[in-house]
Design a protein around this motif. Structure first.
Motif, PDB file in Angstrom:
ATOM      1  N   LEU A 152      -6.266 -15.514  40.831  1.00 23.85           N
ATOM      2  CA  LEU A 152      -7.038 -14.671  39.914  1.00 23.85           C
ATOM      3  C   LEU A 152      -8.365 -15.347  39.593  1.00 23.85           C
ATOM      4  CD1 LEU A 152      -4.116 -13.903  37.444  1.00 23.85           C
ATOM      5  CD2 LEU A 152      -5.007 -12.393  39.235  1.00 23.85           C
ATOM      6  N   PRO A 153      -9.413 -14.579  39.345  1.00 21.98           N
ATOM      7  CA  PRO A 153     -10.694 -15.224  39.022  1.00 21.98           C
ATOM      8  C   PRO A 153     -10.695 -15.901  37.658  1.00 21.98           C
ATOM      9  CG  PRO A 153     -11.000 -12.922  39.703  1.00 21.98           C
ATOM     10  CD  PRO A 153      -9.534 -13.121  39.516  1.00 21.98           C
ATOM     11  N   VAL A 154      -9.982 -15.316  36.690  1.00 18.55           N
ATOM     12  CA  VAL A 154     -10.049 -15.775  35.294  1.00 18.55           C
ATOM     13  C   VAL A 154      -8.712 -15.548  34.611  1.00 18.55           C
ATOM     14  CG1 VAL A 154     -11.095 -15.335  33.019  1.00 18.55           C
ATOM     15  CG2 VAL A 154     -12.529 -15.265  35.065  1.00 18.55           C
ATOM     16  N   PHE A 171      -9.949 -20.055  31.540  1.00 20.82           N
ATOM     17  CA  PHE A 171     -10.126 -20.859  32.755  1.00 20.82           C
ATOM     18  C   PHE A 171     -10.634 -19.957  33.867  1.00 20.82           C
ATOM     19  CE2 PHE A 171      -7.739 -24.726  31.551  1.00 20.82           C
ATOM     20  CZ  PHE A 171      -7.057 -24.280  30.430  1.00 20.82           C
ATOM     21  N   THR A 172     -11.713 -20.375  34.555  1.00 21.04           N
ATOM     22  CA  THR A 172     -12.099 -19.651  35.767  1.00 21.04           C
ATOM     23  C   THR A 172     -11.572 -20.414  36.982  1.00 21.04           C
ATOM     24  OG1 THR A 172     -14.189 -20.737  36.375  1.00 21.04           O
ATOM     25  CG2 THR A 172     -14.293 -19.029  34.657  1.00 21.04           C
ATOM     26  N   SER A 173     -11.426 -19.688  38.074  1.00 21.78           N
ATOM     27  CA  SER A 173     -11.204 -20.342  39.358  1.00 21.78           C
ATOM     28  C   SER A 173     -12.494 -21.007  39.817  1.00 21.78           C
ATOM     29  CB  SER A 173     -10.747 -19.296  40.389  1.00 21.78           C
ATOM     30  OG  SER A 173      -9.421 -18.895  40.108  1.00 21.78           O
ATOM     31  N   GLY A 174     -12.391 -21.783  40.867  1.00 21.52           N
ATOM     32  CA  GLY A 174     -13.585 -22.382  41.464  1.00 21.52           C
ATOM     33  C   GLY A 174     -14.481 -21.290  42.016  1.00 21.52           C
ATOM     34  N   ALA A 202     -16.056 -24.696  38.407  1.00 22.07           N
ATOM     35  CA  ALA A 202     -15.133 -23.962  37.533  1.00 22.07           C
ATOM     36  C   ALA A 202     -15.480 -24.262  36.083  1.00 22.07           C
ATOM     37  CB  ALA A 202     -13.687 -24.360  37.821  1.00 22.07           C
TER      38      ALA A 202
END
Lengths: 148, 148, 148
Positions: free
Chosen positions: A16-18, A26-29, A140
């Motif tokens: 998931l992106p977020v 948390f965001t992904s890279g 991220a």
């Protein structure tokens, strides 16, 4: 903000992106995408100049904030961001390159320009040997967000 | 789940496998252990194929969940996991290898298969130059857990 | 503690040394500074021995705790640290070097000596290809802290 946010980046894998957990987002890279394609590839200090790396870092930050906005429900919801807490920036580096902090300033300064004081953050600036799609930067974010 | 969880990995240094802080659980970096030994070594795109790297990522995830289960008090306590929040995956990479996301899917898809929707997570897929014991993958998890 | 804490490291970019979000404290990546200069440079297993790397890791941890103390309001406030939760240690590594855990023990053992049981943590020990200013180690901490 000086930029129009792109759509949320489409994941290039089973993730998931977020996500938000107990008020921490948390965001992904994120990669330096433009129109869904990696726009800056190759190692800083080799194929890429510090200036090109800095722009790549800025593009990663823009994509991270786009993902964050999409998750929260739109650009208008960005005022729920209480703090950008941490940026983890991995800079694809040629042998001997050691100015990852200057490159990552492309992201940090853009975040501070967009969010003001709450955009100022802690960070890790790291040199990478290899990154997905040969992207020049992967970045991220962790942010604190208020309930909607 | 299709696998029998191994025992919690024994730390190879002065650290703990798992800690919980205010409802967020952090694992240490996990290696692709089988019977307590690193089972997959060497760089993907060089000595190791993408398929072997993918299996290494899956083994890391299995060890992370084993550590998590041991910390919570057993496999039956895994239902206290409210969300896999983030996976940080470092893939030992040969020069020019740039498909870390496909390798890390070995972990991500296994987590989604085991935990369902709550197993879907954000992640960083990064290329590593060197890892402990020449392991092909090192992976750490952040999860949200409910009180016991 | 056996050491006099140095002043909080001055950021080498557009970021903050430490932030607290909902009881979790995050430091930026810390370098092995002595008197504000990187005191240990070069890759372990190449220019640097494991012993030199271990000392670099210890210096990074000292700087992280100095930053943490400065943020909380002084050394006396370190008793608000409820737990060192996670250490992320990036060890500049020569080709083939695979004992990052032993190097990072320089940080982990110092933290356990200073903080006792609450100093024991989870961690990631990773090999780095390139780091800012060619530092031998970059290290960041997450800690749980109590309100002042």
């Amino acid at each position: 903000m000086g930029v129009t946010l792109p759509p949320c980046p489409v994941p290039i894998g089973a993730y998931l992106p977020v996500l938000v957990a107990d008020g921490l987002l948390f965001t992904s890279g994120m990669l330096p995408l433009v129109d869904g394609q990696v726009a800056v590839t190759g190692a800083v200090g080799g194929e890429r100049t510090v200036e090109e790396g800095t722009e790549a870092a800025r593009l990663c930050a823009i994509n991270a904030v786009a993902a964050l906005a999409a998750h929260l429900g739109g650009v208008a919801e960005l005022d729920r961001v209480a703090r950008i807490v941490q940026v983890q920036g991995h800079i694809l580096s040629a042998p001997g390159f050691e100015d990852q902090p200057q490159v990552l300033n492309g992201a940090s300064e853009w975040l501070a320009a967009v969010f003001g004081e709450i955009g100022r953050h802690t960070r890790l600036a790291l040199g990478a040997y290899a990154l997905p799609k040969n992207a020049t930067v992967e970045l991220a974010l962790i942010a604190r967000v208020q309930p909607g």
